[in-house]
Motif scaffolding. Structure first.
Motif, PDB file in Angstrom:
ATOM      1  N   VAL A 148      32.245  41.267  43.551  1.00  0.00           N
ATOM      2  CA  VAL A 148      32.582  40.559  44.780  1.00  0.00           C
ATOM      3  C   VAL A 148      32.906  41.566  45.872  1.00  0.00           C
ATOM      4  O   VAL A 148      33.690  42.501  45.669  1.00  0.00           O
ATOM      5  N   ASP A 150      34.486  41.517  49.621  1.00  0.00           N
ATOM      6  CA  ASP A 150      35.175  40.678  50.596  1.00  0.00           C
ATOM      7  C   ASP A 150      34.663  40.976  52.002  1.00  0.00           C
ATOM      8  O   ASP A 150      34.423  42.131  52.362  1.00  0.00           O
ATOM      9  N   CYS A 152      36.073  39.846  55.636  1.00  0.00           N
ATOM     10  CA  CYS A 152      37.073  39.096  56.402  1.00  0.00           C
ATOM     11  C   CYS A 152      37.336  39.786  57.738  1.00  0.00           C
ATOM     12  O   CYS A 152      38.300  40.548  57.857  1.00  0.00           O
ATOM     13  N   HIS A 161      32.949  35.875  51.341  1.00  0.00           N
ATOM     14  CA  HIS A 161      32.811  36.887  50.306  1.00  0.00           C
ATOM     15  C   HIS A 161      31.355  36.972  49.887  1.00  0.00           C
ATOM     16  O   HIS A 161      30.647  35.964  49.843  1.00  0.00           O
ATOM     17  N   GLY A 210      40.036  32.186  49.653  1.00  0.00           N
ATOM     18  CA  GLY A 210      40.200  32.896  48.393  1.00  0.00           C
ATOM     19  C   GLY A 210      40.540  31.963  47.249  1.00  0.00           C
ATOM     20  O   GLY A 210      40.213  30.783  47.247  1.00  0.00           O
ATOM     21  N   LEU A 234      39.198  35.466  44.338  1.00  0.00           N
ATOM     22  CA  LEU A 234      38.762  35.947  45.637  1.00  0.00           C
ATOM     23  C   LEU A 234      39.975  36.272  46.500  1.00  0.00           C
ATOM     24  O   LEU A 234      40.973  35.545  46.488  1.00  0.00           O
ATOM     25  N   CYS A 237      41.221  35.467  53.066  1.00  0.00           N
ATOM     26  CA  CYS A 237      41.093  36.002  54.420  1.00  0.00           C
ATOM     27  C   CYS A 237      42.324  35.633  55.249  1.00  0.00           C
ATOM     28  O   CYS A 237      42.746  36.380  56.118  1.00  0.00           O
TER      29      CYS A 237
END
Length: 968
Positions: A148, A150, A152, A161, A210, A234, A237
């Protein structure tokens, strides 16, 4: 998959994909050693569910296993796909077996329990009367790994993501097809498709909050499918807003804030709706107009005369404090005009959205009722919204309002309006979803039953569609959608750039969008969208397909549609030698009901060549028709066991299509019919003919007699010098005759079923009495919506049609008859001598559906003065209501004649509204840029009126449109 003689079994890949989303595979069950290992007060030796506390020992199906550890609903000792299907069928009911936790309702709690029990037997139980079966190991699964990244925000300003999924399994070969579904804790599930084993795929989740992410992968190769899943967290943000108790709704305030204007404010927003009534009824047509200043608004009721006189003012109400006023009529589906309907005013104030119900009563007074708000209690500030409704069982109104919050997310809010009292009550809030542009307006339309469609502009300035179901209890359920949609073929996405949108219904669950971008007419689009309900991820979800838009009409200023280019079907060759020109026909099945040839959309018949040419195995459609008609008469039955004769079995061979039947083999008529239609089995066709008529020649006579009764004047089924005759593939015909046959036969439910089945498995006996099974698969065409078909390639040599090497169905594909249904309209395609029958089939259908569903522009005009804000509605099919605030801030209400047949659009007259007594404000609601109304569905899928403003001049352009005529 069951293998029972004479029983059709179809693979349900949807269920496999849906089930994968709920799966959490667990290890073997280990019984606790404690006397009461689960602490529920019942000793393990007597506990009917040892691993989970269930003090009430509830066992609704009395099988010795407590409900808390018994999701085996069908009693096959394993919790599997079948049990999941049952759970889904009783969701939100009080079914006692599926209510695993005993709270009186089957809901997401029971679904969570079900997941933990998946691929396990019921139990274990300590009861001596039923200690439980042995543990069954789960099937092999994929090894799934996640990576993953991210974002943001991402470079385009959105939050989310990026997820890379890698998979591998020893259970499949290297050519597996893989579906990957990412299910975030909140937000929309996302689907990716990959291939190869091992393999990987990367996609983006627009989910800013998330939390848990589950990724489920299903790989399939041939008939083998395996599933694997992986879960990760996750990174948020930003924090998710908290919805407090009370669902975020705000009660009606004790006192309205004053908005009396001293001096008067300047009006800059307006809306208009039709309230019902009829020129021929007890009450003349009525309308309501709302005019606002940004600080408050007033309502004005009017009487409207269909004969063209000026609108007559009746009464006004207000002022009411608020901005962004919208009106919405609470009418039955179809907006019947015989009665005066109640209506809603929506507006924003202090960050809340307020809904207020009204009624124009018999003395022409505007009466309002108790109202309700949403926003502050949910810790959100409502920045934009729209309204739609449906009538609930019992007569109350369900109202659905998508809202955009100042935080930059969307929510779906449901309300209820009491039919008797007019009281507006808030019901439920969906929570945040979507990635909208921070300035987008919203548009919503009710399509059918519980289904609504919402459109808006996303952060990339593209049209985005989202489907929502609002249950009778008000629960909003996300039902899919995307930005912007798939193309008509379904094999690629389309992105429609836009700045404003209005969505309108079309057919049952299809819709139209009017969109504008920048300032020229070329950027206006009236688009036709199909909604297809497809298996995606955790559930069947709607996907929008762009069928056509007005830009495809090359004669936009003339009545009628001209689509360029027209299809060019492919001529066939045999070993590089040209044979004959292709014959092609596509018909609209609805119009074909008016008579042979009435539904023609496109045809290509060579000049100077033989009229009737070979159809090869397409002959088997007549064989099927005679068989199902004999079944309907009771002469024969699907379950009849047929002993295959040596003559029929000899039709099998290396150069012929067959099932591999052997002399003396016994199979049911149902199995033989499936073999004939799915793999074009000649041996099955011969056996069917013998069973129906006793011998092949008699059956051929029946084929020709039936063709004659159907009016197939250019068709002849002929016995050939080879065994099998025309029941298996001899005969000559034309595309129109094959459409005539199919159009008639496909109205028979059994014919339609047998012509469309794609997977079939059944077993009979060979000549020695041993089991013999046939697993049949029918190739699936790529064009969405194709339901039933029969192809032909090759064929018997029929004198005198043997000159110059033909005419056979040869080359790249040969002959075809097929039916496709999209947007609730069926098209039938017939091809002969095609060099690429499936490619030609697709091109013909793309042309046909665009020819039918491209909006036909009629009656364009405009309002010359610059417009600050405007709105549309209609009364009946030929009177349009246009309200606008001109560039001098004068509110106008006008009635227009809108005669789509003749393309006539002209103004009857206007009333300049006497607006005063409302304070001004520096605030201004976003002006309307585009609007549209469905005027009529008489002999068409839809007649529409649209309007949009040219940004550079403020000019208001008006247009009439016709979509999908239904008259011959």
């Amino acid at each position: 998959m069951r293998n029972n003689r004479g029983v059709a079994v179809q693979q349900n890949q949807r269920l496999v994909i849906l089930t994968a989303l709920f799966m959490t595979l667990t290890g073997p069950v280990v019984q606790a050693l404690d006397t009461d290992g689960d602490g529920d007060g019942v000793d393990d030796v007597a506990d009917n569910c040892i691993e989970h506390a269930n003090a009430d020992q509830r066992d609704s199906n009395v099988d010795g296993f407590g409900n808390r550890c018994d999701a085996d609903f069908n009693g096959d000792d394993l919790v599997n796909f079948i049990d999941l299907g049952y759970l889904r069928s009783v969701f939100f009911s009080d079914d006692p077996d599926a209510d695993l936790n005993g709270d009186g309702v089957v809901n997401v709690v029971d679904l969570g329990i079900f997941r933990s029990l998946f691929f396990r037997p019921p139990g274990p139980a300590g009861s001596e009367s039923n200690p439980g079966p042995n543990v069954t190991e789960p099937p092999p699964s994929l090894d799934v790994q996640l990576r993953v990244i991210d974002g943001c925000p991402f470079s385009d300003g959105s939050f989310g993501h990026q997820v890379t999924v890698a998979w591998s399994t020893a259970a499949l070969g290297s050519t597996a097809n893989v579906n990957i579904q990412a299910i975030p804790n909140d937000g929309s599930p996302t689907l990716a498709i990959g291939s190869g084993n091992p393999g990987n795929a990367t996609f983006t989740l627009r989910d800013p909050y998330g939390g848990a992410l589950q990724v489920v992968a299903q790989a399939q190769s041939g008939d083998t499918a395996v599933v694997g899943s992986e879960t990760t967290e996750l990174t948020p943000c930003f924090d998710r807003p908290v919805i407090p108790p009370g669902l975020g709704f705000v009660p009606q305030p004790q006192n309205e804030p004053p908005v009396i204007g001293v001096p008067d404010g300047t009006p800059d927003e307006i809306d208009v709706i039709a309230l019902g009534g009829s020129n021929n009824g007890p009450v003349e047509p009525r309308a309501a107009v709302a005019v606002g200043t940004g600080a408050g608004f007033k309502l004005f009721a009017y009487e409207v005369d269909f004969n063209g006189t000026l609108p007559l003012p009746l009464v006004e109400a207000g002022p009411i404090a608020g901005i962004d006023v919208k009106l919405h009529t609470l009418s039955p589906q179809g907006n019947g005009s015989g009665a005066i309907h109640p209506f809603l005013s929506g507006y924003r104030r202090d960050g809340n959205l307020w809904l207020r119900s009204w009624q124009l009563v018999q003395d022409n007074n505007l009466q309002d009722f108790a109202y309700n708000g949403y926003g502050a209690q949910a810790q959100v500030d409502v920045a934009a919204y729209d309204l739609a409704h449906r009538v609930l069982p019992g007569g109350d109104y369900q109202v659905v309002t998508p809202v955009r919050t100042a935080r930059g997310a969307l929510r779906t809010i449901t309300w209820r309006v009491d039919r008797q009292t007019g009281v507006v009550s808030g019901v439920q809030d969906s929570g945040d979803w979507g990635s909208p542009s921070p300035t987008t307006e919203l548009s919503i339309a009710h399509l059918k039953d519980e289904l609504y469609v919402v459109t808006y502009r996303n952060r990339s300035d593209e049209l985005t569609t989202r489907y929502w179901r609002a249950l009778d209890n008000g629960q909003p359920i996300d039902n899919g959608g995307m930005s912007s949609g798939l193309g008509i073929r379904g094999n690629g996405t389309v992105d429609l750039a836009m700045s404003a949108v209005k969505v309108m219904p079309l057919g049952e669950d299809e819709f139209m969008t009017t969109t504008v971008d920048r300032s020229t007419f070329a950027d206006f689009r009236l688009s036709t969208w199909e909604s297809r309900f497809e298996p995606i991820g955790d559930s069947d979800r709607y996907v929008p397909y762009l069928i056509s838009d007005n830009s495809r009409d090359t004669t936009p200023n003339a009545s009628g549609i001209t689509i360029v280019p027209q299809p060019t079907p492919t001529n066939a060759t045999n070993n590089g030698t040209f044979l004959q020109n292709v014959r092609a026909l596509v018909t609209d099945a609805l119009l074909e009901n008016s008579g042979i040839g009435q539904g023609e959309v496109f045809t290509q018949i060579p000049v100077g060549e033989m009229t009737s040419v070979a159809i090869a195995s397409v002959s088997k459609t007549m064989t099927l028709l005679l068989a199902v008609e004999a079944i309907d008469r009771g002469d024969i039955s699907l379950s009849d066991e047929i002993e295959v004769s040596a003559l029929a079995a000899n039709l099998a061979g290396p150069n012929w299509s067959d099932m591999g039947l052997e002399a003396g083999e016994r199979q049911t008529l149902e199995t033989l019919l499936h073999g004939m239609m799915m793999v074009s089995a000649n041996d099955a066709s011969g056996a069917i003919a013998e069973h129906v008529s006793g011998d092949w020649l008699s059956f051929v006579d029946s084929m020709n007699a039936r063709a004659n009764l159907l009016g197939m004047s250019n068709t002849s089924y002929q016995p050939s010098s080879l065994p099998g005759g025309t029941a298996a593939g001899g005969g000559v015909s034309t595309p129109q005759d094959q459409v005539t046959l199919w159009h008639f036969a496909n109205q028979n439910p059994l014919f339609r079923e047998l012509a469309s089945v794609r997977v079939y498995s059944a077993c009979g006996e060979d000549a020695d009495g041993d089991e013999k099974c046939h697993i049949l698969n029918k190739s699936q065409p790529s064009f969405p919506g194709t339901e039933g078909w029969k192809g032909g390639n090759g064929g018997y040599w029929l004198s005198p049609y043997s000159e110059n090497g033909g005419p056979f169905c040869v080359g790249g594909g040969g002959c075809l008859i097929a039916e496709t249904t999209r947007l609730n309209r069926s098209m039938q395609v017939a091809l002969q001598q095609s060099g690429d029958r499936w490619g030609d089939h697709e091109e013909l259908l793309v042309y046909a559906y665009r020819d039918l569903f491209t909006p036909d522009r009629r009656g364009p005009t405009y309002i010359a003065s610059s417009v600050v804000d405007f709105a549309l509605d209609h009364i009946g099919s030929q009177v349009a209501l246009v309200a606008y605030v001109d560039d001098s801030n004068r509110p106008q209400f006008c009635t227009w004649s809108a005669f789509v047949d003749g393309g006539q659009l002209f103004e009857f007259g206007c009333d300049q509204i006497d607006f005063n007594g409302v304070a001004g404000s520096a605030l201004q609601a976003a002006p309307n840029r585009v609007d549209g109304e469905r005027l009529s569905t008489f002999l068409v899928e839809g007649d529409y009126m649209t309007a949009y403003t040219v940004v550079s001049t403020g000019q208001l352009n008006l247009n009439l449109w016709r979509v999908a005529p239904r008259e011959p």
